[in-house]
Design an enzyme around this catalytic site. Structure first.
Site, PDB file in Angstrom:
ATOM      1  N   SER A 107     -15.388   8.698  -9.681  1.00  0.00           N
ATOM      2  CA  SER A 107     -15.474   8.424 -11.101  1.00  0.00           C
ATOM      3  C   SER A 107     -16.906   8.112 -11.415  1.00  0.00           C
ATOM      4  CB  SER A 107     -14.561   7.261 -11.475  1.00  0.00           C
ATOM      5  OG  SER A 107     -14.926   6.105 -10.770  1.00  0.00           O
ATOM      6  N   TYR A 108     -17.086   6.995 -12.086  1.00  0.00           N
ATOM      7  CA  TYR A 108     -18.416   6.622 -12.538  1.00  0.00           C
ATOM      8  C   TYR A 108     -19.358   6.326 -11.381  1.00  0.00           C
ATOM      9  CZ  TYR A 108     -17.089   1.786 -11.557  1.00  0.00           C
ATOM     10  OH  TYR A 108     -16.710   0.639 -10.945  1.00  0.00           O
ATOM     11  N   GLY A 173     -21.826  38.985  -4.444  1.00  0.00           N
ATOM     12  CA  GLY A 173     -20.774  37.980  -4.455  1.00  0.00           C
ATOM     13  C   GLY A 173     -19.460  38.586  -4.897  1.00  0.00           C
ATOM     14  N   ASP A 196     -21.179  40.664  -0.036  1.00  0.00           N
ATOM     15  CA  ASP A 196     -20.770  39.261   0.084  1.00  0.00           C
ATOM     16  C   ASP A 196     -21.009  38.818   1.526  1.00  0.00           C
ATOM     17  OD1 ASP A 196     -19.532  36.700  -0.403  1.00  0.00           O
ATOM     18  OD2 ASP A 196     -18.370  37.656  -2.003  1.00  0.00           O
ATOM     19  N   MET A 217     -27.165  36.662  -0.416  1.00  0.00           N
ATOM     20  CA  MET A 217     -27.919  37.007  -1.617  1.00  0.00           C
ATOM     21  C   MET A 217     -29.216  36.217  -1.720  1.00  0.00           C
ATOM     22  SD  MET A 217     -25.499  35.208  -4.487  1.00  0.00           S
ATOM     23  CE  MET A 217     -25.012  33.477  -4.380  1.00  0.00           C
ATOM     24  N   LYS A 230     -20.911  38.830 -11.344  1.00  0.00           N
ATOM     25  CA  LYS A 230     -19.760  38.401 -12.130  1.00  0.00           C
ATOM     26  C   LYS A 230     -19.367  36.985 -11.737  1.00  0.00           C
ATOM     27  CE  LYS A 230     -14.818  39.112 -12.741  1.00  0.00           C
ATOM     28  NZ  LYS A 230     -14.415  37.886 -11.989  1.00  0.00           N
ATOM     29  N   HIS A 234     -23.088  30.723 -12.740  1.00  0.00           N
ATOM     30  CA  HIS A 234     -22.631  29.405 -13.210  1.00  0.00           C
ATOM     31  C   HIS A 234     -22.301  28.480 -12.041  1.00  0.00           C
ATOM     32  CE1 HIS A 234     -17.925  29.780 -13.386  1.00  0.00           C
ATOM     33  NE2 HIS A 234     -18.404  30.342 -12.291  1.00  0.00           N
TER      34      HIS A 234
END
Length: 330
Positions: A107-108, A173, A196, A217, A230, A234
C-alpha cells in the site's frame, strides 16, 4: 489518417474496454485506501489551499523517485471525482499502488521505499523474472496476450494504408505470434518475423511468409522495412523505451523510403475520451506503474519520447478502442 475508414469493429473494442474497466475496477478502491493511509485528505485540509504535486510529495515524505507516481495516482483520483484540480495548482490527493498477479498487497509503504515496483517490494524479483520462474504463469500470460491479439483481426481490414508498400515486418515482443500470423495471412506478400525471447518462440512454427527469431530487443532486432511494437512500450519507463526505439530505428531497412515503427498502445486524452475510455487508460496506467514501472502516455509524452529517440515525425490514428496506432518515421 484520412485513408483509414471508420472501424466497423468499434463496438467490439468498446466492449473490450468496458470489460477491462470492470476487471481492474479494484484498483480504484486500492488507490482510495492508500490515499487515506497516506493521510492525503488531512494534509490537503490542513494546508487550507490547493497543493502542487511537489508540495504534496514533500509533505508525504515519499521517496524522491516516487513523486511522478504520486502525480499519476492523483490523476486517477481527480478523474473519479475524489479530488479537484485548479488551473493554477493541482489539488492533490493520494498515493497508493496496486498488486501483482491476484494479490492485494502493499500500500502506501511502497512510496517510502526505493524499489521500482510493488512486485519487487513483495517478491524481491521483477515481473518478468517472476514469469521466468513460473512457467505456468508464463503460459497463461502468453495465452492472455494471444487472446487480446485476436481483436486485431477485426481492425486489420482498415489498415491497408499502414502496411502498404512494406515487404518485411518484424513484430518485436510478438509472443506466440498471434498478431503477426493474422497480419501475414491478411497480407500474403508481406514477410513477417516474430521476434521474442528464445524461450518464448522456441516451439513455434511459421509458414511461407512467417518466421520466428529469438533474441533481446535491447541488443539487436532483425532488419525489416517496419517494426511493430504492440502493447510493448507501456511496459517500460521512458529511458528503457528510448533504448528499445533506438534498436528499432537501427533495424529499419528503408529509412528514406517509408520505413517506420508501428506502435499500438494507449494515448491518454482525458479531455477527449468518454468517461469509460479514460477510466480504462488511467487504470492501466496504475497497473503498469505498480507492476512494471511502465506508463500510459499522453500525446505530448509520446511526442517527447519519439523525439528523444530521434524520430523525425509521427502520426496517431485511434483504431483499437482504448489503443491507437502510432506510425513513427526516422
Amino acid at each position: 489518417m484520412g485513408s483509414i475508414q471508420a472501424n466497423p469493429a468499434s463496438e467490439s473494442f468498446e466492449a473490450q474496454a468496458h470489460l477491462y474497466k470492470h476487471i481492474f475496477s479494484h484498483i480504484n478502491g486500492a488507490v482510495l485506501k492508500c490515499a487515506v493511509q497516506l493521510r492525503i485528505p488531512d494534509i490537503i485540509h490542513s494546508h487550507g489551499q490547493p497543493l502542487t504535486i511537489p508540495q504534496l510529495a514533500s509533505k508525504l515524505e515519499v521517496h524522491p523517485t516516487k513523486t511522478a507516481s504520486i502525480e499519476r495516482l492523483v490523476r486517477l483520483l481527480v478523474h473519479n471525482g475524489f479530488l479537484a484540480e485548479t488551473k493554477v495548482n493541482e489539488e492533490e490527493q493520494e498515493g497508493r499502488r496496486k498488486h501483482i498477479l491476484s494479490l492485494h498487497l502493499l500500500s502506501y509503504l511502497w512510496f517510502k521505499e526505493e524499489e521500482k515496483t510493488i512486485v519487487e517490494s513483495a517478491f524481491g524479483l521483477g515481473f518478468w523474472d517472476l514469469l521466468e520462474r513460473d512457467h505456468q504463469y508464463m503460459k497463461s500470460f502468453n495465452e492472455g496476450m494471444a487472446s487480446d491479439s485476436q481483436m486485431m483481426n477485426m481492425a486489420l481490414r482498415d489498415c491497408k494504408s499502414i502496411f502498404d508498400k512494406l515487404e518485411t515486418l518484424v513484430d518485436v515482443g510478438g509472443g506466440t505470434g498471434t498478431t503477426c500470423r493474422i497480419i501475414s495471412e491478411r497480407y500474403p506478400n508481406l514477410k513477417c518475423i516474430v521476434f521474442d525471447l528464445p524461450q518464448v518462440v522456441e516451439s513455434s512454427s511459421g509458414s511461407h511468409n512467417l518466421t520466428y527469431v529469438g533474441g533481446s530487443m535491447f541488443e539487436s532486432i532483425p532488419f525489416a522495412d517496419a517494426v511493430l511494437l504492440k502493447w510493448i512500450l507501456h511496459n517500460w519507463d521512458d529511458e528503457s523505451s528510448v533504448k528499445i526505439l533506438n534498436k528499432c530505428k537501427e533495424a529499419i531497412s528503408k529509412k528514406d523510403e517509408g520505413g517506420k515503427v508501428i506502435i499500438i498502445d494507449a494515448v491518454l486524452k482525458e479531455k477527449e475520451d468518454d468517461n469509460d475510455m479514460a477510466q480504462v487508460k488511467l487504470l492501466f496506467d496504475i497497473l503498469m506503474m505498480s507492476t512494471l514501472n511502465g506508463k500510459e502516455r499522453t500525446e505530448k509524452e509520446w511526442n517527447k519520447l519519439l523525439v528523444s529517440a530521434g524520430f523525425k515525425h509521427h502520426k496517431i490514428t485511434p483504431l483499437f478502442g482504448f489503443r491507437s496506432i502510432i506510425e513513427a518515421y526516422p
